[in-house]
Design a protein around this motif. Structure first.
Motif, PDB file in Angstrom:
ATOM      1  N   UNK A  70      40.067  21.429  35.361  1.00  0.00           N
ATOM      2  CA  UNK A  70      41.451  21.716  34.963  1.00  0.00           C
ATOM      3  C   UNK A  70      41.476  23.160  34.465  1.00  0.00           C
ATOM      4  N   UNK A  71      42.406  23.912  35.031  1.00  0.00           N
ATOM      5  CA  UNK A  71      42.569  25.297  34.567  1.00  0.00           C
ATOM      6  C   UNK A  71      43.941  25.399  33.913  1.00  0.00           C
ATOM      7  N   UNK A  72      43.919  25.893  32.701  1.00  0.00           N
ATOM      8  CA  UNK A  72      45.184  25.963  31.960  1.00  0.00           C
ATOM      9  C   UNK A  72      45.670  27.396  31.921  1.00  0.00           C
ATOM     10  N   UNK A  73      46.927  27.599  32.280  1.00  0.00           N
ATOM     11  CA  UNK A  73      47.494  28.912  31.955  1.00  0.00           C
ATOM     12  C   UNK A  73      48.787  28.680  31.209  1.00  0.00           C
ATOM     13  N   UNK A  74      49.482  29.765  30.830  1.00  0.00           N
ATOM     14  CA  UNK A  74      50.566  29.591  29.871  1.00  0.00           C
ATOM     15  C   UNK A  74      51.633  28.609  30.356  1.00  0.00           C
ATOM     16  N   UNK A  75      51.978  28.647  31.663  1.00  0.00           N
ATOM     17  CA  UNK A  75      53.069  27.741  32.036  1.00  0.00           C
ATOM     18  C   UNK A  75      52.656  26.567  32.919  1.00  0.00           C
ATOM     19  N   UNK A  76      51.383  26.442  33.228  1.00  0.00           N
ATOM     20  CA  UNK A  76      51.027  25.310  34.098  1.00  0.00           C
ATOM     21  C   UNK A  76      49.614  24.816  33.854  1.00  0.00           C
ATOM     22  N   UNK A 114      41.457  34.041  35.220  1.00  0.00           N
ATOM     23  CA  UNK A 114      40.882  33.444  34.016  1.00  0.00           C
ATOM     24  C   UNK A 114      39.804  34.324  33.392  1.00  0.00           C
ATOM     25  N   UNK A 115      39.066  35.036  34.241  1.00  0.00           N
ATOM     26  CA  UNK A 115      38.011  35.899  33.697  1.00  0.00           C
ATOM     27  C   UNK A 115      38.419  37.374  33.762  1.00  0.00           C
ATOM     28  N   UNK A 116      39.748  37.564  33.835  1.00  0.00           N
ATOM     29  CA  UNK A 116      40.321  38.922  33.870  1.00  0.00           C
ATOM     30  C   UNK A 116      39.774  39.775  35.006  1.00  0.00           C
ATOM     31  N   UNK A 117      39.611  39.167  36.153  1.00  0.00           N
ATOM     32  CA  UNK A 117      39.092  39.920  37.295  1.00  0.00           C
ATOM     33  C   UNK A 117      40.030  39.819  38.489  1.00  0.00           C
ATOM     34  N   UNK A 118      41.298  39.657  38.217  1.00  0.00           N
ATOM     35  CA  UNK A 118      42.237  39.540  39.328  1.00  0.00           C
ATOM     36  C   UNK A 118      43.003  40.850  39.431  1.00  0.00           C
ATOM     37  N   UNK A 119      42.845  41.549  40.573  1.00  0.00           N
ATOM     38  CA  UNK A 119      43.486  42.863  40.697  1.00  0.00           C
ATOM     39  C   UNK A 119      44.297  42.925  41.986  1.00  0.00           C
TER      40      UNK A 119
END
Ligand code: UDP
Ligand code: LCN
Length: 806
Positions: A70-76, A114-119
């Motif tokens: 399960x991956x949680x982000x602010x809206x989903x 999630x690991x701040x590696x999305x560019x």
């Protein structure tokens, strides 16, 4: 699977889902794995009035059961679901409970985020997708048949022979024409020019053979058969030749998959086999238990003996001894100049118990001799492999006096070298993973950049992807190695899709339903490992010497610890001292259980006793940890730790000595790909307690011929052992029952005879398949070469630059 989500949302369990999601958010973790999800769900259910229903029978419990991540982000909330073996789906659940399906690419982006590696603004990363290359080839449908590739392939090929008659029978004819050995044409000569002619000649030969008694030696009718166009290779007696030609006749008339398998399996097309295993210490004495040196070496040495025997039998039965053909098997490994007392600095070493089995050692090129003159960890070996393959090729051609007929790679480095050699020499290529590192280390891909300095997984996973896709066929030891179990993903399955943030996204890494996968478990050397009860085959002097070593000998160079009561029931374990083997976990479990200490001693055979003697970072830290645990739980007097390298014969007798004392064997690894020690202990008759994570799950049938343990739950582990001991104390025959059933389990399922027979038969069938599908493979191989040059080599070069500065 969306149905299951909808079922939850359409029932009053919707509120439970909302509350469960809130609880998950409280954990502060953004990425939850199955174990954590299940634990949180259990905690949640316990607080509910309808606990029983909610935890065991609700829609939500089913959904949770299938959820891997399960991956949680602010809206989903993103749920990664594995509705069945080898299948993965992802869904996004928004706050208003709208459900959206998430594509693989989106999921990989999400993980990167999630690991701040999305560019995204920088154009994203390279995508690796092997799927289009599998669109050409047949695939298995039912997950339960995964790993039974050759059976599937035979059905497929025989239906081709039946329906696309002309083209496929031509292919079979041309394939039979190909075989020769050192200038001798085998099977069919140029007298037979077409497939139609072959069909007629087969019938004439069958009539001719009917005139000879069944046991007439081949020599007596050799010239008559040659007149018809048939060269040696069909059999050594009239009966055998008749059987082979009859099978061929049947294949031409009405092909059948079983006949095809039997026919191809006995065609003499393999005489020279190359096994590749560069890393570690590859030798026959004094190497086991060193870092990186364990089961793979044992496996290969036993395999060589089995293969040679099987090849010899095949040569005799097909009548090829008239040509003086002798099989040859070579293990290619690296030569280590500073060989620390082993034979690893010898170029050529004959393998014990063979006529023509050899270890050929080729050195790495010099680069920085401070490194290349010495042992190099398997995690650091990558820069040396390409030049190693180039240098080895020349030596192999000379040693084999030609090219091998089959190349088998072992572990990532061997598989990569096998790929390079098979590509250069155009030889059938098989790989054996032994242990894929990716599933051993949690989040090894997501956080690869943090681990890169120590483990260089970017090179290893790239090499794995290349080799597993390039191989003509893959041998795995268990089903779970490929696709896991209903509730855990398989080692190969973990390569299906994953992100290496900033490096690449694997959209489709391997086709798990491909018939290239075949389960062929290893065996155990029955001359060395056999039941403790076979006293007539045991030497009393060995037994006494090893009893002394295990329980009483006072020699600080070999043994640590003096037992207060050497007669207590021994709990025995033997493994390399690497973190995953978790011998320290077993010591801790023993340390925490006063009851275990009351009934038993703990006896460990493990690597070295002094961290100063090691250069391997995991070994050093495990040695230090083990001493710490012994002090922390005051295990002095209750534990023996032997830092010895046993000669082969002794390693068998050690288990039997433990058996004499009604001891048990515990294999506590955090993950074990297969686990040869488990076969060894079981065949010796020791009740065996082995990790439930990995191969042991298939070797042992829980509580029937051994026991599963969960190494992450030390209390439960101690309880399982204590329950067994209590039962034995109550009924002394209980130990014997489990012991007997362990022995039977190994003899009926895990022998080298079964293994090598199967491996050779696979090699022949895949050679035929390779021959008929070669053109379709070319684009795949080009794609892999591209990855080798564009991803692997620059990274290997960067690592080499680092090594040059050391
Ligand atoms: N072994 C040994 N001495 C040791 C440790 C291991 O002889 O100190 C042998 C053991 O008997 C077995 C092999 O090494 O044959 C280990 O194989 P396994 O598959 O259990 O584990 P691996 O080391 O390959 O991960
Ligand atoms: C490597 C491992 O880690 C073990 O689990 C296997 O038994 C061994 O290789 C032989 O395949």
């Amino acid at each position: 699977m969306t149905d299951l989500i909808q079922d939850v949302l359409n029932s009053d369990e919707k509120k439970n889902l909302r509350q469960f999601a809130t609880l998950l958010r409280q954990s502060e973790k953004k990425y939850l794995l199955r174990n954590e999800i299940l634990n949180t769900f259990h905690d949640y259910c316990k607080q509910q009035e309808n606990y029983e229903h909610l935890y065991h029978n609700s829609y939500l419990s089913k959904l949770v059961y299938f959820t891997q991540e399960i991956i949680l982000d602010s809206e989903s909330l993103c749920l990664v679901i594995r509705p069945q073996i080898a299948t993965q789906q992802a869904y996004r659940l928004l706050d208003d409970f709208t459900v959206e399906s998430v594509s693989i690419q989106e999921l990989l982006d999400l993980r990167d985020r999630l690991v701040n590696r999305h560019h995204p603004q920088e154009g994203g990363v390279l995508k690796i997708d092997f799927q289009p290359f599998y669109d050409y080839s047949p695939v298995i449908r039912d997950p339960k048949n995964i790993g039974k590739g050759v059976a599937f392939l035979n059905r497929y090929l025989s239906s081709k022979l039946f329906y696309d008659r002309r083209q496929w029978q031509d292919a079979l004819f041309n394939f039979l024409h190909l075989h020769h050995y050192k200038g001798h044409q085998l099977l069919i000569s140029d007298r037979i020019q077409t497939q139609q002619q072959l069909s007629n000649c087969v019938k004439q030969a069958l009539t001719l053979l009917a005139n000879y008694p069944a046991d007439t030696p081949y020599e007596n009718f050799r010239w008559e058969l040659q007149n018809l166009g048939f060269e040696p290779g069909w059999g050594n007696t009239a009966d055998r030749v008749h059987q082979s030609l009859e099978m061929l006749d049947q294949l031409i008339d009405s092909p059948d998959n079983q006949v095809l398998e039997a026919f191809l399996s006995q065609i003499p097309m393999i005489f020279r086999i190359l096994l590749v295993s560069p890393h570690g210490w590859f030798g026959q004495e004094g190497v086991l238990g060193r870092p990186d040196t364990g089961g793979q070496v044992v496996y290969i040495l036993d395999q060589v003996k089995g293969l040679e025997k099987q090849l010899q039998e095949n040569i005799e039965q097909t009548g090829l001894d008239v040509l003086g053909i002798q099989p040859k098997v070579i293990v290619l490994t690296r030569l280590i100049p500073n060989s620390e007392g082993t034979t690893c600095n010898q170029r050529l070493e004959k393998i014990y118990g063979t006529n023509n089995g050899w270890i050929l050692r080729v050195p790495f090129r010099d680069f920085n001799p401070k490194l290349t003159q010495n042992w190099i960890s398997r995690f650091e070996i990558w820069p040396y492999l390409e030049t190693f393959a180039i240098d080895a090729q020349k030596e192999l051609l000379a040693e084999f006096q030609g090219k091998p007929d089959l190349i088998v790679g072992n572990y990532t480095d061997g598989n990569l070298v096998a790929f390079l050699l098979a590509r250069r020499m155009n030889v059938t290529h098989c790989i054996i993973a032994h242990a894929l590192e990716k599933s051993k280390y949690l989040f090894s891909n997501l956080y690869w950049q943090d681990l890169e300095d120590k483990y260089h997984f970017s090179l290893q996973f790239t090499a794995d992807l290349m080799a597993m896709n390039a191989a003509n066929f893959i041998v795995s030891s268990t089903y779970q190695e490929i696709v896991g179990t209903p509730d855990s993903i398989g080692q190969y399955e973990s390569y299906q899709s994953f992100t290496m943030p900033d490096l690449y996204h694997v959209v489709s890494g391997i086709e798990l339903f491909s018939p290239k996968f075949n389960i062929v478990p290893p065996g155990v050397n029955e001359d060395v490992y056999f039941p403790y009860t076979r006293t007539e085959e045991r030497k009393l002097s060995d037994r006494q010497r090893l009893e002394d070593l295990l329980f009483t000998l006072e020699d600080p160079t070999q043994a640590f610890g003096k037992l207060q009561d050497p007669n207590k029931r021994p709990i025995f374990s033997m493994a390399r001292l690497d973190r995953i083997k978790n011998l320290t976990g077993l010591a801790e479990c023993f340390g925490k259980s006063k009851e275990l200490q009351e009934h038993c001693n703990l006896i460990l055979i493990a690597g070295k006793l002094r961290s100063e003697d090691s250069t391997d970072h995991e070994e050093i830290s495990e040695i230090e940890k083990l001493y710490h645990i012994i002090d922390q739980y005051n295990l002095h007097g209750k534990i023996r730790w032997l830092g010895v390298r046993l000669p082969k014969g002794d390693s068998g007798e050690i288990y039997r000595v433990i058996g004499d004392r009604r001891g048990i064997f515990v294999q506590p690894a955090l993950f074990e790909a297969f686990g040869l020690t488990i076969l060894e202990s079981m065949i010796s008759g020791l009740p065996t307690f082995a990790t439930r994570f990995g191969g042991p799950l298939e070797i042992i049938q829980d509580k029937v011929n051994g026991f599963y343990i969960n190494p992450t739950d030390q209390t439960e582990m101690a309880d399982i052992i204590l329950e067994f001991i209590a039962k034995c104390n109550h009924d002394p025959n209980y130990w014997n029952e489990i012991s007997q059933r362990s022995i039977e389990r190994v003899y009926s399922n895990y022998t080298w005879k079964i293994h090598t027979n199967r491996l050779l038969s696979l090699a022949k069938i895949y050679s035929f398949w390779n021959y008929t599908s070669q053109e379709q493979r070319e684009d795949l191989l080009r794609y892999i070469e591209l990855q080798f040059h564009m991803i692997y080599k620059p990274r290997a070069k960067a690592l080499l630059d680092k090594h040059m500065q050391q």
